[in-house]
Write an enzyme that holds these catalytic residues in place. Structure first.
Site, PDB file in Angstrom:
ATOM      1  N   LYS A 171       5.827   3.761  -0.656  1.00 15.95           N
ATOM      2  CA  LYS A 171       5.684   2.385  -1.130  1.00 15.95           C
ATOM      3  C   LYS A 171       4.511   2.253  -2.098  1.00 15.95           C
ATOM      4  O   LYS A 171       4.568   1.497  -3.068  1.00 15.95           O
ATOM      5  CB  LYS A 171       5.503   1.426   0.048  1.00 15.95           C
ATOM      6  CG  LYS A 171       5.413  -0.043  -0.348  1.00 15.95           C
ATOM      7  CD  LYS A 171       6.662  -0.549  -1.080  1.00 15.95           C
ATOM      8  CE  LYS A 171       6.496  -1.993  -1.552  1.00 15.95           C
ATOM      9  NZ  LYS A 171       6.565  -2.955  -0.438  1.00 15.95           N
ATOM     10  N   LYS A 239      -3.360  -6.707  -2.571  1.00 14.08           N
ATOM     11  CA  LYS A 239      -3.602  -5.909  -1.357  1.00 14.08           C
ATOM     12  C   LYS A 239      -2.997  -4.524  -1.489  1.00 14.08           C
ATOM     13  O   LYS A 239      -3.637  -3.512  -1.186  1.00 14.08           O
ATOM     14  CB  LYS A 239      -3.029  -6.650  -0.150  1.00 14.08           C
ATOM     15  CG  LYS A 239      -3.034  -5.886   1.158  1.00 14.08           C
ATOM     16  CD  LYS A 239      -1.679  -5.248   1.498  1.00 14.08           C
ATOM     17  CE  LYS A 239      -0.588  -6.271   1.688  1.00 14.08           C
ATOM     18  NZ  LYS A 239       0.703  -5.649   2.093  1.00 14.08           N
TER      19      LYS A 239
END
Length: 290
Positions: A171, A239
């Site tokens: 990811k 983030k």
């Protein structure tokens, strides 16, 4: 596998819950604010007032929360999943979070008799709604195989990436690619506007050429119409990029494009905290102010 616990019923989680129910699973949910999930409760999801109650009797528990501290909370703090679920339960964190944290949950969970996987997704809210998410899975291969029908209820491009933490590393690679691609779209549109081009015509002209991309298709029209509604929050992308930067630094990599895009997003959020609740396509605002 029939009963699924689901914690984190937000922009991504809510359509994932719906798709699980459409596939015939019984879904038990926990959310901090019941009012925000009344719609899926009305559609058949079973609401529980605590994590401990939600995970009881589940064959698998999925978490889809916001930030690493939220993941820490649901797995390790009082009333957490590890202390409340039955041994043998499949625990699947689909949050995009730290690979190091994913490894920690795996190691602790294995000691306690759980099957633990990290399985972040890509495809945005559209993919979640349509059930076409790409799902990137780390953990034990046998656990991946056992949960494949569960993943297939939510996605269409489902791949085993390797040992625990590998899903999160995959990811991070995805987010690094998006950082470069989306910033390229924004820079191109900023340039075209400055030169007086018709942006609608430009989008039609470029979408099927060498410059075409998923980011252009998803956000080109939204950008030129100043539509910044979130399919994926800017604050969550920040983030993710911070995690990717930390992981790349740990491997001795210098990713200059990632660093620059992260800096641009952080500057936007610093200008106005509300920018963090806009979609990632709001990066175009950076080029409107420089």
């Amino acid at each position: 596998m029939k009963t699924i616990g689901f914690i984190g019923v937000g922009i991504m989680g809510k359509p994932m819950v719906r798709n699980l129910m459409k596939a015939g699973f019984t879904v038990q949910i926990y959310a901090r604010n019941r009012e925000k999930v009344n719609d899926v409760i009305a559609e058949g999801a079973r609401f529980y007032p605590s994590i401990a109650a939600c995970v009881q009797g589940c064959d698998a528990v999925i978490t889809m929360v916001g930030f690493p501290p939220d993941v820490e909370e649901v797995y390790f703090q009082k009333g957490n999943i590890l202390d409340s679920a039955a041994k043998g339960t499949y625990l699947i964190d689909m949050t995009t979070t730290s690979p190091t944290l994913a490894e920690r949950i795996y190691e602790q969970g294995k000691k306690m008799g759980f099957h633990v996987m990290d399985a972040p997704v890509t495809g945005g809210d559209t993919g979640a709604i349509q059930g076409t998410l790409s799902i990137l899975v780390g953990g034990d291969k046998a656990d991946f195989d056992a949960c494949l029908p569960l993943f297939q209820a939510m996605g269409t491009n489902i791949n085993y990436q390797g040992k625990a933490g590998s899903g999160q590393h995959a990811k991070m690679a995805n987010q690094i690619m998006i950082a470069g691609a989306l910033s390229g779209v924004c820079e191109a549109l900023a340039y075209a506007e400055a030169k007086g081009l018709d942006l609608e015509v430009l989008l039609r002209s470029l979408a099927t050429g060498a410059a075409g991309s998923a980011q252009l298709n998803a956000f080109g029209e939204k950008i030129i119409h100043h539509d910044y509604a979130p399919g994926f929050y800017m604050k969550h992308f920040i983030k993710d990029m911070k995690i990717a930067r930390q992981e790349s630094n740990a491997s001795g990599l210098s990713l200059e494009i990632l660093a620059q895009v992260l800096q641009n997003y952080e500057a936007l959020q610093a200008q106005d905290a509300d920018n963090g609740n806009l979609g990632t396509q709001a990066l175009i605002k950076h080029y409107e102010t420089v």
